[in-house]
Design an enzyme around this catalytic site. Structure first.
Site, mmCIF file in Angstrom:
data_model
loop_
_atom_site.group_PDB
_atom_site.id
_atom_site.type_symbol
_atom_site.label_atom_id
_atom_site.label_comp_id
_atom_site.label_asym_id
_atom_site.label_seq_id
_atom_site.Cartn_x
_atom_site.Cartn_y
_atom_site.Cartn_z
ATOM 1 N N ALA A 271 15.018 50.113 -23.465
ATOM 2 C CA ALA A 271 16.467 50.003 -23.626
ATOM 3 C C ALA A 271 16.763 48.545 -23.922
ATOM 4 C CB ALA A 271 17.193 50.472 -22.375
ATOM 5 N N MET A 272 16.286 48.124 -25.105
ATOM 6 C CA MET A 272 16.520 46.734 -25.492
ATOM 7 C C MET A 272 18.026 46.498 -25.647
ATOM 8 S SD MET A 272 13.302 46.135 -25.539
ATOM 9 C CE MET A 272 13.600 44.382 -25.589
ATOM 10 N N GLY A 273 18.718 47.494 -26.176
ATOM 11 C CA GLY A 273 20.159 47.343 -26.372
ATOM 12 C C GLY A 273 20.532 46.590 -27.637
ATOM 13 N N CYS B 185 20.483 55.068 -32.251
ATOM 14 C CA CYS B 185 19.981 54.342 -31.088
ATOM 15 C C CYS B 185 20.537 54.967 -29.813
ATOM 16 C CB CYS B 185 20.373 52.870 -31.141
ATOM 17 S SG CYS B 185 19.720 51.968 -29.722
HETATM 18 C C1 LIG Z 1 10.983 47.873 -28.403
HETATM 19 C C2 LIG Z 1 11.582 48.829 -29.358
HETATM 20 C C3 LIG Z 1 12.718 48.468 -30.058
HETATM 21 C C4 LIG Z 1 13.311 49.344 -30.955
HETATM 22 N N1 LIG Z 1 14.396 48.943 -31.665
HETATM 23 C C5 LIG Z 1 14.903 49.747 -32.627
HETATM 24 C C6 LIG Z 1 15.948 49.310 -33.476
HETATM 25 O O1 LIG Z 1 16.428 48.193 -33.370
HETATM 26 N N2 LIG Z 1 16.400 50.160 -34.427
HETATM 27 C C7 LIG Z 1 15.874 51.403 -34.602
HETATM 28 O O2 LIG Z 1 16.311 52.114 -35.501
HETATM 29 N N3 LIG Z 1 14.882 51.851 -33.821
HETATM 30 C C8 LIG Z 1 14.385 51.046 -32.836
HETATM 31 N N4 LIG Z 1 13.345 51.490 -32.061
HETATM 32 C C9 LIG Z 1 12.799 52.821 -32.298
HETATM 33 C C10 LIG Z 1 11.606 52.743 -33.260
HETATM 34 O O3 LIG Z 1 11.982 52.255 -34.517
HETATM 35 C C11 LIG Z 1 10.969 54.120 -33.445
HETATM 36 O O4 LIG Z 1 11.933 55.009 -33.978
HETATM 37 C C12 LIG Z 1 10.434 54.696 -32.143
HETATM 38 O O5 LIG Z 1 9.889 53.682 -31.341
HETATM 39 C C13 LIG Z 1 9.400 55.789 -32.357
HETATM 40 O O6 LIG Z 1 8.280 55.314 -33.030
HETATM 41 P P1 LIG Z 1 6.929 54.838 -32.267
HETATM 42 O O7 LIG Z 1 6.564 55.932 -31.313
HETATM 43 O O8 LIG Z 1 5.938 54.613 -33.355
HETATM 44 O O9 LIG Z 1 7.267 53.578 -31.545
HETATM 45 C C14 LIG Z 1 12.762 50.620 -31.146
HETATM 46 C C15 LIG Z 1 11.621 50.993 -30.421
HETATM 47 C C16 LIG Z 1 11.025 50.121 -29.552
HETATM 48 C C17 LIG Z 1 9.803 50.554 -28.800
#
Ligand SMILES: Cc1cc2nc3c(=O)[nH]c(=O)nc-3n(C[C@H](O)[C@H](O)[C@H](O)COP(=O)(O)O)c2cc1C
Ligand SMILES: Cc1cc2nc3c(=O)[nH]c(=O)nc-3n(C[C@H](O)[C@H](O)[C@H](O)COP(=O)(O)OP(=O)(O)OC[C@H]3O[C@@H](n4cnc5c(N)ncnc54)[C@H](O)[C@@H]3O)c2cc1C
Ligand SMILES: Cc1cc2nc3c(=O)[nH]c(=O)nc-3n(C[C@H](O)[C@H](O)[C@H](O)COP(=O)(O)OP(=O)(O)OC[C@H]3O[C@@H](n4cnc5c(N)ncnc54)[C@H](O)[C@@H]3O)c2cc1C
Ligand SMILES: Cc1cc2nc3c(=O)[nH]c(=O)nc-3n(C[C@H](O)[C@H](O)[C@H](O)COP(=O)(O)O)c2cc1C
Ligand code: FES
Ligand code: FES
Lengths: 306, 265, 306, 265
Positions: C72-74, C130
């Site tokens: 939950a970076m926010g 998000c």
């Molecule tokens: C630390 C972190 C920050 C994220 N920040 C964003 C973001 O700013 N915008 C967004 O669309 N998705 C964000 N996500 C979601 C990722 O883009 C992605 O949709 C999600 O993590 C699933 O993919 P993964 O399992 O390969 O991590 C974030 C995920 C993580 C773990």
């Protein structure tokens, strides 16, 4: 040692402890349910029973995926009527039986509820949340109005308390929970499986015959916990937590989120039938170590913390 | 997780039975009596005992064509692929100095690796290899090479060896010699007869049962026999458990809807 | 060896291979994005940029859970305008940049899109999914009408292709995908994180300061794969798969489900920056072994199998 | 996963600095230079070096009160609990026969376990223990017991030992003796001075950097310095990496929004 009690009261249904098997997990067989009870569960939940016998989907109906299990059994069941004798037999042994059921229409739901109520089930669990069958059967619970209507129809004919089991595959589970409460639900079970799928890269096709399936087990846990949190915040009636619970710590977390009891399914695969006693003993130790006298004492505490 | 097994060779055992060989690390570490779930992509997935278990080497399935999935398997050729999960279940517990193994039909599939495991431990079991007729006797060479004249052949039609069911042959052998353990796999009614016979003599039995397997992970309940799950508490049941499920053993099973139906073979 | 090509074309954007980092994963820093590209990615995706700088939520902002990671970076970010120079610097080094962004209103979305479009971003990724911020910021994408409107507003002002990134926390992702397509989306990214939470039994409170967070990593994979499947069936535009992809086999599965490219985030934690090259090399091996000449050759093949 | 650590004892090190001891299996297996994320339930979670690493025994944090979270920690008593994740990051690589360790302020936290690790390998490092004033010198006894007169004290105000910054003291020592490795932890500007000085003499440096840590898992990017993540590629950086990030080291960092701001201490 204080007078520590592990028994719980869910909408008037008193159980020796707050653990049950999850619907559909072993519940197609009365002797297996008896073994679940002997394994330490506070009550047993049947396979979801429908108005007619169903074979369910063809194999493959289950595959292990990252962090959990995908299943698309497709609600195989011998029909509610057929299962009445099994319910009676279990109850005759002093085992509290929660009859899970589903229907293809509001009339179905009412009819099956009436039958199971008359069979003497200690509670009914309305499954409006199966991701593995046609929309009209499975996911009535994706919609507030339908959920309310089904619940109300079931309540009309039911003597024992009615639990409504919700799906996490919805935009806002709290709204659906409120609709069930409005329809008269005595408790909410949260949650059923998340809709997922598995594809085989070598065969270049979905593995499950039904293409998609429901994700259960640890991978589901954090989502289920959030669902319990959301539902407990939204409704007054008790919540039964379900989804990825594997050990007593998980169970306690669900209780802190607002669950009065828990259902445990997939964990049986790795922990065996003893999982219910393990969890109950663990909860007992936790209550004792932290100075609580009853399970009720911790229900929803994490909600109060913020 | 689903794996892929490539058929490396196909051996025809009988007009309606083949053995499919493949290499799979997990299966090569299985114990006798365990089974795998075999997926025919586009078709069904069914349970099959491992009929060869070769640490570090080939494994095999021995399939009788009884329906759609088994027919597809029986038609497979070298290079064809199937999906595979497992090995699953609890296999045979190896015990006894003078064991009797009683195979009927495809029951030889799970008992052949057991015989090999016995020999590896320096025990030569007596092996009743039974089938309808001579041409149905699977793995005859493999077993005779392994056990010599400890292999006793039996055919229903008397075309070879003892005339009658494997269970009748077993009864006769139990009359003649003393065994300290009986293992059996085959048609359920045959196994019931073997079990009852051994019980009356106080010989412990291990029997490999079949019920409708869906999940193979002990979760769905479809394979229940009494309070046990064939997929995970079995498929091999010992005398104690067999006694507990005696009401169902040979008599009752669930169909895929969960209805209780009779056992007819 | 045949003329095997790993390059892909997503709505006109040509990439050397079909892998990217997932939005928000490392994308707040241009040098880290450069390292992602050097690690083998076909393009890089920025942190979701908003109209104003945001610090995001207070720590704890991340916790490991069963099968995955909750965050939950926010939406911390320095503001889209501030980040323009970083985008330009990356592009100056020949790195294709996909600018992820969000807004609190349709006007916000339009303004930020215009800014990023003028900054020269090679594509825009609209984050309407998000789970970690107030409704008006995060989950516009839970609703078809809003999704269509936001997409249309963004398309009005954007020169490069516009990807719309969807949430799995909805009842019917296919409907939302169709709405985005109707609004003019050039591609759909599926999916963002599943809404989950973690509770600490000792402290009896939620761990994340924001209470709930988004589940990523392996636990999300089977749900994300199903979302890609549903979306690819529903729309004509290309789909970019995201969610729990950890190795080349996962990536191939997403492609067979209908993804033209993949975004990889959480896997960096355990596999490092080399994960992009690992996945690309694995895809190459798969294409070769199975006689395909290009990534495009396998896109959606599992859909055709049934 | 989040664990719970119970404070077993509290040691006041200086007016604004305490050491909190606790038992935690994971931390007891950490290597010097690694850090943990410490969660104050109801409050924030912040990174803290492990200032004691005792295989099978106690671990500790040494905290200077500089804001809300650190103040809460400094007020903790025996029996209080914190949440803990980690240990995280890459610690010091132990190398060199005549190493110089240069600590400024709370920098001693990560260098004290390093000194112990050196001694365990039979190497006695020279340890500059620097602080603003005498009462701020943390772990003086622990280090003097360990290293005897290889501990060189330094205070900004000259109240004890060398008068001046640790970095100035380090320069002087490097003039006087020859070292084959330099380790430093403390205020960034001090570390930059140490690094530049060592570079000019060709001595390899390992410096423990600080940036804003959020996820600690190398995913969010908030702790970036150049192409590296302090949380996972660091916190300890060697000369090669320090050269690569020399533009940022001592000069630029990201604030919690990702904006680049100056480094002022
Ligand atoms: C630390 C972190 C920050 C994220 N920040 C964003 C973001 O700013 N915008 C967004 O669309 N998705 C964000 N996500 C979601 C990722 O883009 C992605 O949709 C999600 O993590 C699933 O993919 P993964 O399992 O390969 O991590 C974030 C995920 C993580 C773990
Ligand atoms: C543990 C175990 C080990 C087995 N080992 C072997 C073996 O080594 N060789 C062999 O030839 N057969 C074996 N079988 C039986 C084999 O699984 C069935 O013959 C096969 O499933 C039939 O499938 P089908 O589609 O060809 O026929 P169908 O026409 O679908 O069915 C024919 C018969 O097989 C039964 N059957 C179908 N599907 C299943 C299922 N999923 N689980 C259990 N029974 C099913 C049906 O109830 C019916 O009695 C084993 C069964 C079990 C439970
Ligand atoms: C790897 C590492 C090891 C550390 N080890 C120690 C140690 O052993 N002893 C010690 O006293 N301090 C240590 N720190 C610094 C410590 O984390 C900060 O002093 C603390 O976070 C301040 O929090 P606060 O709420 O008290 O103050 P705030 O008022 O919130 O902040 C004061 C200062 O600390 C910085 N800070 C706040 N939160 C963080 C964060 N999450 N990550 C990094 N910096 C932050 C701020 O940028 C500001 O400069 C370490 C930092 C890092 C990165
Ligand atoms: C094999 C299997 C069958 C299931 N059948 C049903 C069912 O009939 N009715 C129902 O409401 N839920 C059914 N479920 C869902 C479970 O009741 C439960 O909601 C889900 O598995 C999550 O809990 P778990 O992670 O503890 O298994 C089934 C789950 C599994 C694994
Ligand atoms: S096949 Fe599902 S429990 Fe045995
Ligand atoms: S703190 Fe998130 S990447 Fe380092």
């Amino acid at each position: 040692m204080s007078q520590l009690s592990l028994s719980v009261d869910i909408a008037g249904l008193r159980l020796r402890n707050p653990t049950m098997n999850a619907a559909g997990v072993l519940g197609i067989s009365a002797p297996l349910l008896k073994r679940v009870y002997e394994g330490g569960a506070g009550a047993v939940v049947t396979k979801s029973l429908g108005p007619e016998p169903r074979s369910g989907h063809l194999n493959p109906t289950m595959v292990i995926v990252e962090g959990g299990v995908l299943n698309a059994m497709g609600l195989p069941n011998p029909g509610a009527e057929y299962f009445v004798s099994a319910i009676k037999a279990l109850r005759a042994e002093g085992i509290p039986v929660i009859a899970s059921f589903f229907g293809a229409s509001i009339d179905d739901f009412r009819d099956v509820a009436e039958l199971l109520s008359e069979a003497g089930a200690d509670a009914l669990e309305v499954n409006v949340s199966c991701p593995n069958v046609q929309e009209e059967l499975g996911m009535l619970g994706a919609d507030c109005l339908n959920t309310e209507k089904v619940t109300a129809a079931v309540k009309e004919v039911s003597k024992p308390p009615v639990f409504v089991k919700l799906s996490p595959n919805v935009t806002d589970i709290a709204e659906i929970a409120k609709a069930a409460e409005l329809g008269g639900a005595d408790a909410i079970t949260a949650v059923n499986t998340l809709k997922g799928m598995a594809i085989d890269a070598d065969f270049r096709r979905p593995i499950l015959t039904n293409v998609t399936g429901g994700l259960s087990g640890p991978a589901l846990k954090s989502v289920a916990l959030r669902c319990v949190w959301d539902v407990a915040k939204a409704v007054e009636v008790p919540v039964i937590g379900c989804g990825g619970i594997t050990n007593w710590r998980d169970a306690v977390e669900f209780m802190l989120a607002g669950a009065s009891a828990v259902e445990v399914g997939t964990a049986i695969r790795e922990r065996g039938f003893g999982v219910y006693e393990e969890i109950t003993t663990g909860i007992e130790g936790y209550l004792e170590a932290n100075g609580f006298g009853s399970v009720k004492g911790i229900v929803g505490l994490a909600q109060e913390a913020i | 997780m689903m794996r892929t097994a490539v058929i490396t060779r196909v051996l025809r055992m009988a007009p309606d039975m083949v053995t499919l060989y493949f290499e799979d690390e997990e299966c090569s570490k299985a114990s006798p009596g365990q089974y795998a779930m075999i997926w025919i992509p586009g078709g069904e997935e069914i349970p099959m005992s491992l009929s060869t278990i070769n640490p570090g080497g080939e494994s095999s399935l021995t399939v009788r064509d009884v329906g759609e999935a088994t027919k597809t398997l029986c038609d497979m050729k070298e290079g064809d692929k199937v999906g595979i999960r497992g090995p699953f279940g609890i296999g045979y517990t190896i015990t006894g100095d003078s064991p009797l193994l009683v195979a009927g039909g495809t029951g030889v599939a799970s008992l052949a690796p057991l015989a090999e495991a016995f020999v590896e431990r320096g025990v030569k079991p007596t092996f009743i290899l039974g089938a309808k007729t001579e041409s149905d006797l699977a793995f005859r060479d493999r077993l005779e090479n392994l056990l010599g004249d400890s292999v006793v052949l039996a055919t229903d039609d008397g075309s070879c060896g003892f005339e009658g069911f494997s269970s009748q042959c077993a009864e006769k052998l139990m009359d003649e010699r003393s065994f300290d353990a009986v293992y059996t796999c085959g048609p359920e009614l045959m196994m019931v007869a073997v079990f009852d016979e051994a019980e009356s003599r106080g010989i412990p039995v291990q029997a490999s049962l079949e019920r409708y397997i869906k999940c193979a992970h002990g979760l769905c309940g479809s394979c229940a026999i009494g309070p046990y799950r064939v997929c995970m508490d079995g498929p091999v049941f010992d005398s104690e458990k067999l006694r507990e499920v005696r009401e169902d053993f040979g008599s009752r099973k669930m169909d895929p809807t969960g209805k209780i139906v009779g056992v007819d073979h």
